[in-house]
Design a protein around this motif. Structure first.
Motif, PDB file in Angstrom:
ATOM      1  N   GLY A 140      30.251  69.876  82.682  1.00  0.00           N
ATOM      2  CA  GLY A 140      29.320  70.395  81.682  1.00  0.00           C
ATOM      3  C   GLY A 140      28.772  69.342  80.751  1.00  0.00           C
ATOM      4  O   GLY A 140      28.335  69.659  79.642  1.00  0.00           O
ATOM      5  N   ARG A 141      28.777  68.085  81.167  1.00  0.00           N
ATOM      6  CA  ARG A 141      28.318  67.007  80.299  1.00  0.00           C
ATOM      7  C   ARG A 141      26.882  66.596  80.582  1.00  0.00           C
ATOM      8  O   ARG A 141      26.405  65.584  80.075  1.00  0.00           O
ATOM      9  CB  ARG A 141      29.265  65.823  80.424  1.00  0.00           C
ATOM     10  CG  ARG A 141      30.645  66.203  79.875  1.00  0.00           C
ATOM     11  CD  ARG A 141      31.724  65.241  80.239  1.00  0.00           C
ATOM     12  NE  ARG A 141      31.432  63.886  79.855  1.00  0.00           N
ATOM     13  CZ  ARG A 141      32.089  62.835  80.319  1.00  0.00           C
ATOM     14  NH1 ARG A 141      33.068  63.007  81.158  1.00  0.00           N
ATOM     15  NH2 ARG A 141      31.775  61.628  79.932  1.00  0.00           N
TER      16      ARG A 141
ATOM     17  N   ARG B  40      22.847  68.240  80.811  1.00  0.00           N
ATOM     18  CA  ARG B  40      21.937  69.363  80.593  1.00  0.00           C
ATOM     19  C   ARG B  40      20.579  69.005  81.177  1.00  0.00           C
ATOM     20  O   ARG B  40      20.113  67.874  81.025  1.00  0.00           O
ATOM     21  CB  ARG B  40      21.789  69.668  79.107  1.00  0.00           C
ATOM     22  CG  ARG B  40      23.046  70.226  78.491  1.00  0.00           C
ATOM     23  CD  ARG B  40      22.837  70.485  77.006  1.00  0.00           C
ATOM     24  NE  ARG B  40      23.998  71.123  76.435  1.00  0.00           N
ATOM     25  CZ  ARG B  40      24.122  72.429  76.261  1.00  0.00           C
ATOM     26  NH1 ARG B  40      23.144  73.230  76.600  1.00  0.00           N
ATOM     27  NH2 ARG B  40      25.222  72.934  75.745  1.00  0.00           N
TER      28      ARG B  40
ATOM     29  N   ARG C 281      17.732  71.448  78.417  1.00  0.00           N
ATOM     30  CA  ARG C 281      18.598  72.170  77.476  1.00  0.00           C
ATOM     31  C   ARG C 281      19.517  73.199  78.118  1.00  0.00           C
ATOM     32  O   ARG C 281      20.239  73.884  77.427  1.00  0.00           O
ATOM     33  CB  ARG C 281      17.788  72.830  76.372  1.00  0.00           C
ATOM     34  CG  ARG C 281      17.092  71.833  75.490  1.00  0.00           C
ATOM     35  CD  ARG C 281      16.508  72.514  74.298  1.00  0.00           C
ATOM     36  NE  ARG C 281      15.862  71.507  73.451  1.00  0.00           N
ATOM     37  CZ  ARG C 281      15.454  71.753  72.237  1.00  0.00           C
ATOM     38  NH1 ARG C 281      15.611  72.948  71.715  1.00  0.00           N
ATOM     39  NH2 ARG C 281      14.889  70.811  71.535  1.00  0.00           N
ATOM     40  N   ASP C 282      19.494  73.330  79.440  1.00  0.00           N
ATOM     41  CA  ASP C 282      20.403  74.241  80.132  1.00  0.00           C
ATOM     42  C   ASP C 282      21.475  73.430  80.819  1.00  0.00           C
ATOM     43  O   ASP C 282      21.175  72.416  81.465  1.00  0.00           O
ATOM     44  CB  ASP C 282      19.651  75.075  81.178  1.00  0.00           C
ATOM     45  CG  ASP C 282      18.611  75.993  80.548  1.00  0.00           C
ATOM     46  OD1 ASP C 282      18.884  76.503  79.446  1.00  0.00           O
ATOM     47  OD2 ASP C 282      17.543  76.175  81.164  1.00  0.00           O
ATOM     48  N   LYS C 283      22.739  73.865  80.706  1.00  0.00           N
ATOM     49  CA  LYS C 283      23.829  73.130  81.348  1.00  0.00           C
ATOM     50  C   LYS C 283      23.662  73.143  82.853  1.00  0.00           C
ATOM     51  O   LYS C 283      23.366  74.182  83.447  1.00  0.00           O
ATOM     52  CB  LYS C 283      25.182  73.752  80.997  1.00  0.00           C
ATOM     53  CG  LYS C 283      25.763  73.253  79.729  1.00  0.00           C
ATOM     54  CD  LYS C 283      27.178  73.718  79.575  1.00  0.00           C
ATOM     55  CE  LYS C 283      27.723  73.243  78.243  1.00  0.00           C
ATOM     56  NZ  LYS C 283      29.061  73.699  78.011  1.00  0.00           N
TER      57      LYS C 283
ATOM     58  N   ALA D 213      25.166  73.409  86.259  1.00  0.00           N
ATOM     59  CA  ALA D 213      26.406  74.049  86.689  1.00  0.00           C
ATOM     60  C   ALA D 213      27.016  73.361  87.908  1.00  0.00           C
ATOM     61  O   ALA D 213      28.227  73.323  88.050  1.00  0.00           O
ATOM     62  CB  ALA D 213      26.158  75.519  87.004  1.00  0.00           C
TER      63      ALA D 213
END
Length: 128
Positions: free
Chosen positions: A32-33, A35, A38-40, A42
């Motif tokens: 999760g580091r 983006r 602005r969306d992680k 996955a």
């Protein structure tokens, strides 16, 4: 490849020299580091395209890169710099404190006693 002009995030991070190996790139994405706009991200198989903005957290640094091109190989650093535009904020100098930070204040006498104060307490209580 699913779409023309798109590339897996783990391959792109490897080609741009953000990380040393593709497996390390996959690990930071899954952790999760990373983006994407602005969306992680996955999975390591998430796709990036030119125009996407990546926010990457590496070793206490925050990198903000705009994807300019998809890579074809892990080439020299000059070639890797053509893949992104660096939009990272300027880091604060190490010796300089954050202006909004309030220094921690402690009342005199609070906290751990000194050796001298401990001996005085022992004498007062009669513990020899």
């Amino acid at each position: 490849m699913v779409g023309e002009g798109r590339q897996r995030i783990d391959k792109w991070l490897f080609f741009s020299r953000a990380v040393k190996s593709r497996s390390l790139a996959a690990k930071i994405v899954v952790a999760g580091r990373v983006r994407i706009n602005r969306d992680k991200a996955a999975q390591a198989s998430d796709l990036v395209k030119p125009g996407d903005v990546l926010t990457i957290t590496l070793e206490g640094r925050i990198l903000v890169w705009k994807v300019m091109n998809c890579g074809t190989r892990r080439g020299p650093a000059e070639e890797a710099r053509l893949l992104y535009e660096d939009m990272s904020p300027v880091p604060t100098p190490k010796g300089e404190a954050v202006p909004d930070a309030i220094p921690a204040l402690r009342e005199a006498g609070s906290g751990r006693p000194t050796k001298r104060e401990r001996r005085q307490t022992d004498r007062l209580l009669g513990d020899d």
